[in-house]
Enzyme design. Structure first.
Site, PDB file in Angstrom:
ATOM      1  N   HIS A  34       0.865  -1.181   0.000  1.00 52.46           N
ATOM      2  CA  HIS A  34       0.000   0.000   0.000  1.00 52.46           C
ATOM      3  C   HIS A  34       0.905   1.236   0.000  1.00 52.46           C
ATOM      4  CE1 HIS A  34       1.112   0.157   4.191  1.00 52.46           C
ATOM      5  NE2 HIS A  34       0.589  -1.040   4.406  1.00 52.46           N
ATOM      6  N   HIS A  37       4.047   1.376   2.293  1.00 55.79           N
ATOM      7  CA  HIS A  37       5.239   0.690   1.775  1.00 55.79           C
ATOM      8  C   HIS A  37       5.890   1.499   0.648  1.00 55.79           C
ATOM      9  CE1 HIS A  37       2.717  -2.975   2.976  1.00 55.79           C
ATOM     10  NE2 HIS A  37       3.792  -3.106   3.729  1.00 55.79           N
ATOM     11  N   ASP A 151       5.526   0.916  12.664  1.00 50.67           N
ATOM     12  CA  ASP A 151       6.000  -0.144  13.565  1.00 50.67           C
ATOM     13  C   ASP A 151       7.130   0.430  14.417  1.00 50.67           C
ATOM     14  OD1 ASP A 151       4.662  -2.843  12.449  1.00 50.67           O
ATOM     15  OD2 ASP A 151       5.086  -1.487  10.798  1.00 50.67           O
TER      16      ASP A 151
END
Ligand code: AMP
Length: 282
Positions: A34, A37, A151
């Site tokens: 998506h 990324h 993350d």
């Protein structure tokens, strides 16, 4: 774009790049790409001569009962997106290539850094992440490797591994890319039912309200966590895994908010566990 599956083909393709001292930017992913990324790949494109992106759904970072078997895949769509992002080499190894029979080594950042936040409910997750990232860094030998702030704990853990083990790579963190309604983009958003998808933006909204409270002078982590919790519980069927306020680099829990601060949370909507965070400098 070259699509490569075998390690020896990757080494061969990169041999000349290294000989010519051209720089390599590397973006490791699990695919089902998506715009989050793709933002990493574009940044890598801007800063390096050659861009390598990998797609590998790493079994070692999934716990028992997690979504390894149903994790979304779209090899062809991913390749098209990588071509559009001007990736030079897509490395798409299979599980046997990364973990051949007899594979018996792990790379683990020990201590509280991998035990807090996501480490609490996913106790083997970061060991799987650092093992595969170490392997991929050895295979690609990039000058820079790009990770998403989405993350946040992963970045801190990877940075620690790189420092402790003297990997010769610069870790670059990139901002979270969000949907127009604020939901952080994630391959796992595809699991959400329409109702859950409608409720999920509450995560970012709760983080934004926290940021406003802090801007207004609130410094008690407990008060902020409480406010986030209340906000999330305004939608139905959101089950909070954790809401934590920690130091961005050490991931140590803060009682009083100050310095480099990470507010991170994980919330389940049905079986789908979503994470989000904001980083503040106070
Ligand atoms: P994944 O495929 O989920 O393992 O993610 C691969 C990389 O993309 C990781 O470094 C993630 O942090 C990053 N990433 C995933 N979602 C986003 C997003 N919404 N914004 C920025 N980076 C992201």
């Amino acid at each position: 774009m070259k699509v490569i599956e075998a390690k020896q083909d990757l080494r061969q393709a990169l041999a000349n790049v290294k000989k010519d001292e051209r720089t390599i930017g590397f973006v490791p992913t699990m695919g089902f790409l998506h715009d989050g990324h793709i933002s990493l790949m574009r940044r890598a494109r801007e800063e390096n001569d050659i861009v390598v992106a990998s797609i590998f759904i790493n079994p070692a970072q999934f716990g028992a009962g997690e979504d390894l078997d149903v994790y979304p895949r779209d090899r062809q769509g991913d390749c098209e997106q990588m071509i559009n992002a001007h990736v030079d080499i897509a490395f798409l190894p299979d599980v046997e290539t990364i973990y051949p029979e007899g594979f018996n080594t792990v790379v683990e950042v020990e201590g509280q850094m991998t035990q807090v936040l996501c480490g609490q409910s996913r106790p083997t997750h970061f060991k799987g992440v650092t093992t595969v990232v170490a392997k991929l860094l050895n295979l690609v030998s990039p000058d820079r490797a790009y990770f998403g702030q989405k993350d946040a704990q992963q970045i801190s853990v990877v940075r620690k591994m790189v420092k402790d083990l003297d990997f010769n790579v610069q870790i670059v963190d990139c901002p979270i890319v969000r949907e127009p309604d604020g939901l952080a983009m994630s391959s796992r958003n595809a699991y959400l039912t329409p109702e859950q998808r409608g409720n999920a933006p509450v995560l970012f909204q709760s983080l934004c309200s926290a940021e406003e409270m802090i801007a207004d002078g609130e410094r008690s982590a407990a008060v902020i966590v409480n406010a986030i919790e209340k906000r999330i519980h305004t939608v139905e069927n959101a089950v909070i895994d954790y809401i934590s306020i920690v130091n961005t680099n050490t991931l140590q829990e803060l009682d009083t908010i100050g310095g480099s601060t990470l507010i991170a949370l994980a919330v389940k909507f049905g079986k789908t566990r979503l994470i989000d965070n904001i980083r503040l400098e106070i």
